[in-house]
Design a protein around this motif. Structure first.
Motif, short mmCIF file in Angstrom:
data_model
loop_
_atom_site.label_atom_id
_atom_site.label_comp_id
_atom_site.label_asym_id
_atom_site.label_seq_id
_atom_site.Cartn_x
_atom_site.Cartn_y
_atom_site.Cartn_z
N ARG A 487 64.79 56.67 20.32
CA ARG A 487 63.87 55.52 20.18
C ARG A 487 63.54 55.28 18.71
O ARG A 487 63.65 56.19 17.89
CB ARG A 487 62.56 55.81 20.91
CG ARG A 487 62.73 56.34 22.30
CD ARG A 487 63.01 55.23 23.28
NE ARG A 487 63.00 55.75 24.63
CZ ARG A 487 62.99 54.98 25.69
NH1 ARG A 487 63.00 53.66 25.59
NH2 ARG A 487 63.00 55.52 26.89
N LEU A 514 57.73 58.53 33.56
CA LEU A 514 57.55 57.07 33.68
C LEU A 514 57.44 56.44 32.29
O LEU A 514 58.08 55.44 31.98
CB LEU A 514 56.29 56.77 34.51
CG LEU A 514 55.94 55.31 34.72
CD1 LEU A 514 56.92 54.68 35.72
CD2 LEU A 514 54.51 55.16 35.26
N LEU A 515 56.62 57.06 31.43
CA LEU A 515 56.42 56.50 30.09
C LEU A 515 57.69 56.65 29.24
O LEU A 515 58.06 55.73 28.50
CB LEU A 515 55.24 57.20 29.41
CG LEU A 515 53.86 56.94 30.06
CD1 LEU A 515 52.77 57.73 29.34
CD2 LEU A 515 53.51 55.45 30.06
N ALA A 517 60.64 56.60 30.19
CA ALA A 517 61.65 55.63 30.61
C ALA A 517 61.26 54.20 30.24
O ALA A 517 62.03 53.26 30.42
CB ALA A 517 61.86 55.73 32.12
N SER A 518 60.03 54.03 29.75
CA SER A 518 59.54 52.67 29.48
C SER A 518 59.16 52.45 28.03
O SER A 518 58.21 51.73 27.72
CB SER A 518 58.33 52.39 30.38
OG SER A 518 58.61 52.72 31.70
N ASP A 519 59.83 53.12 27.14
CA ASP A 519 59.65 52.90 25.71
C ASP A 519 58.31 53.38 25.16
O ASP A 519 57.75 52.77 24.25
CB ASP A 519 59.88 51.42 25.37
CG ASP A 519 60.86 51.31 24.20
OD1 ASP A 519 61.52 52.32 23.89
OD2 ASP A 519 60.94 50.23 23.59
N TYR A 520 57.79 54.45 25.73
CA TYR A 520 56.64 55.13 25.15
C TYR A 520 57.09 56.54 24.78
O TYR A 520 58.07 57.03 25.32
CB TYR A 520 55.50 55.25 26.16
CG TYR A 520 54.88 53.95 26.54
CD1 TYR A 520 53.76 53.46 25.86
CD2 TYR A 520 55.38 53.20 27.60
CE1 TYR A 520 53.18 52.24 26.22
CE2 TYR A 520 54.82 51.99 27.97
CZ TYR A 520 53.72 51.52 27.27
OH TYR A 520 53.15 50.33 27.63
N SER A 697 53.00 53.05 39.94
CA SER A 697 53.80 53.03 38.70
C SER A 697 53.62 51.71 37.97
O SER A 697 53.38 51.69 36.76
CB SER A 697 55.29 53.23 39.01
OG SER A 697 55.47 54.47 39.62
N ASP A 698 53.72 50.60 38.71
CA ASP A 698 53.60 49.27 38.08
C ASP A 698 52.23 49.11 37.45
O ASP A 698 52.09 48.60 36.33
CB ASP A 698 53.81 48.17 39.13
CG ASP A 698 55.23 48.15 39.65
OD1 ASP A 698 56.09 48.81 39.01
OD2 ASP A 698 55.48 47.53 40.69
N LEU A 701 51.87 51.20 34.27
CA LEU A 701 52.58 50.58 33.13
C LEU A 701 51.85 49.34 32.64
O LEU A 701 51.80 49.06 31.44
CB LEU A 701 54.01 50.25 33.53
CG LEU A 701 54.94 51.47 33.67
CD1 LEU A 701 56.32 51.05 34.16
CD2 LEU A 701 55.06 52.24 32.34
N ALA A 705 50.50 48.85 28.94
CA ALA A 705 50.90 47.69 28.13
C ALA A 705 49.66 47.02 27.54
O ALA A 705 49.64 46.61 26.38
CB ALA A 705 51.70 46.71 28.98
#
Lengths: 715, 421
Positions: A487, A514-515, A517-520, A697-698, A701, A705
């Motif tokens: 990253r 989860l994070l 995989a989501s650009d954190y 999860s949604d 996130l 965000a």
């Protein structure tokens, strides 16, 4: 005429094919009409398919009736070609029921009919680490006499027996310390239950199978029923299929040793996977130079089912690391594409081995979701070295930030290998660059961990290679890591506090994944909170501490609360997640509210419990319309309120979610240059994120965000 | 002449045999005793049964090993359906509860208070807690036999190396010791502080020590009480939060012997396995179970009792009582305890010279007995074997991260109470 014997490591397993059978079968293949579809010609002429079960019990341990009943049922009702009765070894000890072992052997002999039905007596060595079936030994092992895994391996070695890893399901047993490699064990364990009973539908253990193969084990695939009732072979259509030269005990045992097997959920599908003269269960040795040059190998794939209804949906080749390296095209719908019942799907696949140690197995799925998994074909350079767990230790790696890369080097040779030069390379379009190198001594018949430091130089996909220079071998051994996503330096950094006996400490793995995989870039913090700790953080996550005994402090010092308030004031983001109030005072919102007061926030945590139908498990609604879409699951949650007044929306806050009764569960507030989100409960524990029907999860996130500076779009 | 004499002699023997044979057979009562004691335990049973048979010419006890408890239960149920139960068998309290509802057992009370019964002093000599567990709806039905309590086994050498002088007595000390005893090599844990098994029995070891009770005042299963939730949370925390605990579904003695775990819980008969596994590699000992608060100090009692089946004839029942009574006499229960590490069911057994000498040689075994005043047992209700499954499932779910302690126990309670209806 004699079939060349492919290389087989320690030379333990495969027997050469009997020349007479080869000749006879070749004659049959050439001159006789083929009876059943196109099946016969797919096999090297000396082999045939035999279907059976290698794991069952009778009243000689904790099952029912006798081995005679089992064999009769397996032969007449299930119509299988072979059946093994494998009662628990600890039932067959001296002075208790040792006679059962000998009775079972006698009964097996009475039902043995070479060419028609093969009977086997084995035993299940029932042990803590996992259960193992043993075959072809003159007596049974038991946990009372072989009291550790190494002792059992020695027993197998002493009796030249065959072992099978039983029901290797991570939810059932620790799987022999997650298949830690043992050369002695590998020399005698030949099989693993990719499918295991006793349920009507078998349990699939493919994950364990891949793990064992990755860790260097040479094992083949079976699917057995573990019958404890009078349903030997009829509990399910699952079968172990053995590819053998003839239906005799010797041939079946030889095929088990040689891993010429597949696990099938369909009772009669015929599958064959080969490359040149090597078949599933064999090891092909290639020239290391051919590996360097990327020279490919041809694999032959064959699937055929005599039943017209059992059409084929998908065929795959699965390779090291569980990667699907080839897949039949969808819609190809073999094998009945031609309309010929009993027709076969057959193709040749070309694959180039990537490492010095590779395994490939065939996986087929039928229209009724029956899965068939074959034993692997290994393609190696013959060095006896495998590498697994070759990856960075951190969930997220970042450009310019050093990370530790681990690799386990498994030495499958009995002897130690000293002074192996290990070099880590990073490869890219412009070639490869050496990252670092070290010397390592490899223990014989075991795995050795090595670690490297590596700093990704740019964001994007990175590829790592490990080169091992073994003394006396001209060409180095080569191993590839799976692609790594590095990253950028500007990624949002999340610090999750676990230093204060916080709720769900130890259960944040799901959130981290989860994070990541989501650009954190998530990280667990186990220390006191201080400005310098927060300096490298964008979002701080704090779940309510539980007051009581623990190995960490169970509340915050005032100086820590001040550090957090200062962090938010200067633009940091904070997520606070509460817990319902407990009467014994171990769970109280007092400190969270003190922190909110210090920050002059208008939102507060209430000392209550949100309930739904009398239960502390509740559904929380969010998103447009607050009631549409999937709810969030929360348990033991408290409500939020405005400072000074109960259960009303605090001024200046954004409501992020409400309970079914409309009570505020989550709210966000802008404070100074920063943001604070308060939740009545952490909804992102390992437990919560596993609930597929809920939107935890949604929602998590979306909150992240918002904390990272985006608009609250769901409102 | 000689020949005639020989013929006469043979004839005399035949006549005597015919005359005496049946009368002997009539006197001897054969009873069957079904048990689930394998290996060393089975050998001890056989030794005692042989001795009883040789001392009692009128009774012959046929001891029959039926496999493990699961197999024994299955076979007992089958034998009751077929109306051919054994005369005596080992039974768990909840099995007995079920058999009692269909009048399959003779109350032990009938024999205890009968002419060949036990004196008030002898009755009092049986540990109260064990005796109480044999009473169903106010009637004494079974006789305590192979009973054991849980203890904490610890690696004394490792504890000393970690600078800990005493074995942990409280939960806080348990966590602290487990942390100190957990050893890492790089990212791998090579020794865990504590080993546990995810089932109801291990849960009970903590639950009772947190002041928990299986049933509430109304007889409903109340394992989701704050004590229950706290207990399961603590067990899960040892695994996930403190990362000091290794959990396996099977036996832990081999891992303890191999140095993979430094402490674990086991029942008293498990100590002999522990000794075999350790095989002198290090010093080890046993201690009472750690408690959350001293006022909750307790241990679950495990093991079975002896039951006499009602289908046996009066004569067989009396013969069975003769055997049961003999088995729990102080000298026999002491030898049983020494051969198996079960606890002696009679207080006076502790004062026997053989027992004293044995404790002197086996100080660890004495640890179990320290807890005999604090024993707690499972409710004697027929639904309990299924309820055990419900609670074990909850424990397992939490271990596998499938549910929180509260959710898992709430679900278990709903299931369990439905079984009580």
């Amino acid at each position: 005429m004699r079939t060349p014997i492919p290389f087989r490591g320690e030379g333990k397993r495969l027997l050469p094919l009997a020349p007479s059978f080869l000749a006879l079968a070749l004659a049959i293949a050439l001159f006789l009409p083929i009876q059943q579809g196109a099946c016969a010609e797919a096999l090297p002429a000396s082999y045939d398919y035999y279907f059976g079960n290698l794991h069952s019990h009778t009243s000689y341990s904790d099952g029912v009736l006798t081995p005679s009943d089992a064999f009769k049922h397996a032969r007449d009702a299930a119509r299988m070609d072979f059946h093994a009765v494998t009662d628990h070894g600890y039932y067959m000890q001296e002075a208790t029921n040792l006679h059962h072992w000998f009775m079972a052997l006698e009964e097996a002999d009475r039902f043995y009919a070479p060419g028609r039905f093969v009977t086997l007596i084995g035993y299940e060595w029932t042990f803590t680490d996992g259960h193992i079936n043993g075959f072809d030994t003159s007596r049974a092992a038991s946990r009372d006499t072989q009291r550790s895994v190494p002792e059992f391996f020695e027993f197998l070695a002493e009796h030249s027996g065959i072992g099978m890893f039983n029901h290797p399901n991570y939810g059932i047993q620790p799987n022999w310390n997650d298949f830690e490699y043992s050369g002695l064990g590998d020399a005698h364990i030949s099989l693993l239950e990719v499918g295991s009973g006793p349920y009507r539908h078998n349990i699939r253990n493919e994950r364990a199978y891949r793990r064992a193969l990755d860790r260097g084990w040479h094992i083949g695939a079976t699917s057995d029923q573990d019958n404890h009732r009078a349903d030997w072979g009829t509990a399910a259509p699952t079968r172990t299929c053995i590819i053998a030269t003839e239906l005799t005990r010797e041939a079946v045992l030889a095929a088990m040793r040689g891993m010429h097997t597949y696990a099938t959920e369909d009772s009669n599908v015929r599958v064959f996977f080969s490359s040149g003269e090597s078949v599933m269960g064999d090891e092909i040795v290639i020239d290391p130079k051919a590996l360097m040059a990327g020279e490919p190998l041809e694999f032959r794939v064959y699937v055929s089912d005599p039943d017209a209804a059992d059409h084929l949906e998908l065929v795959q080749i699965v390779a090291s690391g569980g990667e699907v390296v080839w897949e039949s095209e969808l819609g190809q719908a073999p094998p009945h594409a031609t309309g010929a019942i009993g027709g076969a799907y057959e193709t040749v696949v070309t694959l180039a081995p990537r490492s010095s140690y590779n395994w490939y197995y065939l996986r087929a799925v039928q229209g009724d979701d029956d899965v068939i998994v074959t034993s692997p074909i290994w393609v190696t350079t013959g060095s006896g070295i495998a590498v697994c767990d070759f990856a960075p230790a951190d969930a997220v790696v970042r450009e310019g930030l050093s990370t530790r890369v681990k690799a386990e080097i498994v030495n499958r040779n009995k002897g130690a290998i000293d002074r192996v030069k290990a070099v880590l390379y990073e490869t890219g379009e412009s070639g490869r660059r050496a990252v670092s190198s070290q010397c390592v001594d490899l223990t014989g018949w075991a795995g050795t961990d090595i670690w490297f430091d590596w700093t990704p130089t740019a964001p994007g996909e990175a590829r790592l290679q490990l080169e091992l220079v073994l003394p006396g071998r001209e060409v180095p051994e080569l191993f590839q890591a799976a692609p790594i996503l590095a990253r950028g330096a500007g990624i949002t950094r999340v610090l999750i506090d676990e230093g204060h006996n916080n709720r769900y400490s130890g259960y944040m793995d799901g959130l981290i994944a989860l994070l990541a995989a989501s650009d954190y870039s998530p990280e667990i913090g186990e220390h006191a909170i201080a400005p310098e700790v927060l300096a490298g953080t964008d979002i701080l996550v704090v779940n309510l501490p539980e007051i009581g005994f623990a190995l960490t402090p169970t509340s915050f010092e005032q100086i820590e609360l001040e550090a957090i308030a200062g962090f938010v004031e200067q633009g940091g983001s904070l997520l606070l997640a509460g817990w319902s109030h407990s009467a014994d005072g171990s769970r109280t919102s007092e400190q969270f509210n003190a922190l909110l007061q210090l920050m002059q926030a208008s939102v507060r945590f209430a000392d209550d419990e949100l309930q739904m139908d009398g239960s502390s498990s509740i559904h929380v609604h969010w998103g447009p319309g607050q009631g549409s879409g999937r709810p969030i699951f929360a348990s033991e949650a408290c409500s939020l309120m405005a400072a000074g007044q109960a259960q009303a929306q605090a001024p200046g806050t954004t409501v992020l979610a409400r309970s079914a009764a409309g009570i505020v569960f989550a709210a966000g507030e802008l404070i100074g240059s920063g943001r604070v989100a308060c939740l009545g409960a952490p909804v992102y524990s390992l437990f919560d994120l596993k609930r597929e029907l809920f939107a935890n999860s949604d929602f998590t996130l979306a909150v992240m965000a918002w904390l990272a500076g985006e608009e609250w779009t769901a409102h | 002449m000689k020949r005639t004499a020989a013929i006469l002699l043979i004839a005399a023997i035949i006549v005597t045999t015919l005359a005496v044979g049946p009368s002997l057979a009539q006197q001897k009562t054969t009873i069957t005793f079904w048990h689930a004691m394998g290996a060393q335990l089975g050998k001890t049973i056989d030794m005692l049964v042989n001795e009883f048979n040789s001392k009692n010419p009128n009774v012959f006890v046929k001891a029959e090993y039926q496999g493990n408890y699961g197999a024994l239960s299955q076979k007992l149920v089958g034998s009751l359906v077929a109306r051919k139960p054994p005369t005596v068998a080992q039974v768990y309290g909840n099995w007995a509860a079920e058999y009692i509802t269909s009048n399959e057992l003779v109350p032990m009370e009938k024999f205890v208070k009968g002419p060949n019964g036990l004196s008030a002093l002898e009755i009092d000599d049986i540990w109260e807690g064990l005796r109480a567990a044999c009473v169903f709806n106010g009637v004494w039905y079974t006789m305590p036999f192979n009973k054991s309590v849980y203890v904490l086994v610890y690696n004394e050498t490792a504890l000393k190396e970690a600078g800990i002088a005493e074995p942990p007595a409280t939960w806080q000390e348990l966590v602290t010791a487990a942390k100190a005893l957990t050893v890492k090599d790089g990212d791998k844990i090579v020794r865990y502080g504590l080993g546990l098994r995810p089932n109801i029995d291990y849960f009970a070891c903590f639950f009772f020590n947190a002041g928990g009770a299986w049933l509430d005042a109304n007889g409903k299963v109340a394992v989701n009480s704050p004590e229950g939730v706290k207990t399961l949370q603590f067990m899960a925390d040892l695994l996930n939060k403190y990362k000091v605990c290794y959990y396996v579904p099977g036996y832990l003695d081999a891992d303890f012997g191999a140095g993979k775990v430094a402490m674990y819980l086991t029942t008293s008969p498990g100590l002999s396995y522990t000794n075999q596994s350790v095989a002198g590699k290090f010093e080890w000992s046993a201690a009472p179970l750690p408690y959350m608060d001293p006022k909750f100090k307790s241990t679950p009692v495990a093991g079975t009792d002896l039951a006499i089946f009602a289908r046996a004839s009066e004569k067989e029942q009396q013969a069975a009582w003769e055997f049961v009574k003999w088995l729990v006499e102080p000298r026999q229960t002491a030898r049983w305890a020494m051969g198996t590490s079960y606890i002696p069911v009679r207080k006076s057994a502790m004062h026997l010279e053989i027992m004293k000498q044995w404790f002197a040689e086996h100080p660890r075994e004495e640890q179990s007995l320290k807890q005999l005043r604090y024993i707690k047992y499972d409710p004697n209700i027929s639904a309990w074997s299924n309820i055990r499954g419900d609670v074990s499932e909850a424990v397992e779910k939490v271990y596998l991260g499938k549910a929180t302690p509260k959710e898992a126990l709430d679900a278990a309670v709903v299931k369990a109470n439905a079984r009580l209806k």
